[in-house]
Design a protein around this motif. Sequence first.
Motif, mmCIF file in Angstrom:
data_model
loop_
_atom_site.group_PDB
_atom_site.id
_atom_site.type_symbol
_atom_site.label_atom_id
_atom_site.label_comp_id
_atom_site.label_asym_id
_atom_site.label_seq_id
_atom_site.Cartn_x
_atom_site.Cartn_y
_atom_site.Cartn_z
ATOM 1 N N ALA A 198 8.968 0.375 -7.770
ATOM 2 C CA ALA A 198 7.802 -0.434 -8.155
ATOM 3 C C ALA A 198 8.243 -1.637 -8.966
ATOM 4 N N ASP A 199 9.173 -1.417 -9.880
ATOM 5 C CA ASP A 199 9.698 -2.512 -10.693
ATOM 6 C C ASP A 199 10.333 -3.575 -9.803
ATOM 7 N N GLN A 200 11.144 -3.166 -8.853
ATOM 8 C CA GLN A 200 11.804 -4.110 -7.954
ATOM 9 C C GLN A 200 10.798 -4.873 -7.099
ATOM 10 N N ILE A 201 9.832 -4.165 -6.547
ATOM 11 C CA ILE A 201 8.827 -4.794 -5.676
ATOM 12 C C ILE A 201 7.999 -5.807 -6.453
ATOM 13 N N LEU A 202 7.463 -5.391 -7.590
ATOM 14 C CA LEU A 202 6.583 -6.268 -8.360
ATOM 15 C C LEU A 202 7.344 -7.447 -8.973
ATOM 16 N N THR A 203 8.542 -7.192 -9.449
ATOM 17 C CA THR A 203 9.359 -8.272 -10.009
ATOM 18 C C THR A 203 9.709 -9.294 -8.933
ATOM 19 N N ASP A 226 0.856 -1.184 0.000
ATOM 20 C CA ASP A 226 0.000 0.000 0.000
ATOM 21 C C ASP A 226 0.889 1.231 0.000
ATOM 22 N N GLY A 227 1.141 1.771 -1.187
ATOM 23 C CA GLY A 227 1.992 2.938 -1.212
ATOM 24 C C GLY A 227 2.223 3.484 -2.604
ATOM 25 N N THR A 228 2.955 4.594 -2.629
ATOM 26 C CA THR A 228 3.354 5.242 -3.872
ATOM 27 C C THR A 228 4.850 5.023 -4.029
ATOM 28 N N PHE A 229 5.251 4.541 -5.206
ATOM 29 C CA PHE A 229 6.633 4.147 -5.420
ATOM 30 C C PHE A 229 7.184 4.770 -6.696
ATOM 31 N N SER A 230 8.478 4.993 -6.689
ATOM 32 C CA SER A 230 9.134 5.407 -7.924
ATOM 33 C C SER A 230 9.030 4.249 -8.912
ATOM 34 N N VAL A 231 9.262 4.526 -10.165
ATOM 35 C CA VAL A 231 9.200 3.481 -11.185
ATOM 36 C C VAL A 231 10.202 2.377 -10.856
ATOM 37 N N ASN A 285 5.019 8.358 -10.654
ATOM 38 C CA ASN A 285 5.200 7.365 -9.605
ATOM 39 C C ASN A 285 4.116 6.326 -9.826
ATOM 40 N N LEU A 286 4.280 5.171 -9.258
ATOM 41 C CA LEU A 286 3.262 4.129 -9.371
ATOM 42 C C LEU A 286 2.628 3.907 -8.002
ATOM 43 N N VAL A 287 1.317 3.937 -7.965
ATOM 44 C CA VAL A 287 0.574 3.661 -6.739
ATOM 45 C C VAL A 287 0.186 2.196 -6.796
ATOM 46 N N ILE A 288 0.640 1.447 -5.799
ATOM 47 C CA ILE A 288 0.364 0.014 -5.755
ATOM 48 C C ILE A 288 -0.412 -0.300 -4.486
ATOM 49 N N ASN A 289 -1.550 -0.938 -4.666
ATOM 50 C CA ASN A 289 -2.360 -1.399 -3.545
ATOM 51 C C ASN A 289 -2.641 -2.873 -3.762
ATOM 52 N N SER A 290 -2.324 -3.677 -2.776
ATOM 53 C CA SER A 290 -2.550 -5.109 -2.897
ATOM 54 C C SER A 290 -2.982 -5.664 -1.548
ATOM 55 N N THR A 291 -4.084 -6.377 -1.561
ATOM 56 C CA THR A 291 -4.539 -7.051 -0.353
ATOM 57 C C THR A 291 -4.653 -8.542 -0.652
#
Length: 94
Positions: free
Chosen positions: A20-25, A12-17, A80-86
């Motif tokens: 976000a790439d590191q987190i999602l990958t 749950d947050g706003t991330f730099s590109v 920035n990329l806003v990612i929300n995941s539950t």
Amino acid sequence: MDNHNKTFTLIDGTFSVEDADQILTALLNYKIDYHNREDFSKHVRFNRDIEHSKKRIQELTATKKAVKDLIAATESNKFNLVINSTITVRLEEA
């Protein structure tokens, strides 16, 4: 347990590109690796059907490609990329 469904916030947050790439990958790679390990373990030890894991690996790999395409199309200095995941965990009788 009174409530058989529980929901947890995973991301749950706003991330730099780049972040976000590191987190999602990392998340997608972990899930793909999990299914690869499960395939090997189930097949070698129990000779079980591994079609579910094979299908999930294909789905997760396609998702990873779509995320990479989205990241590549993003102008990194403008967004920035806003990612929300539950995740929802439900108890089910065995």
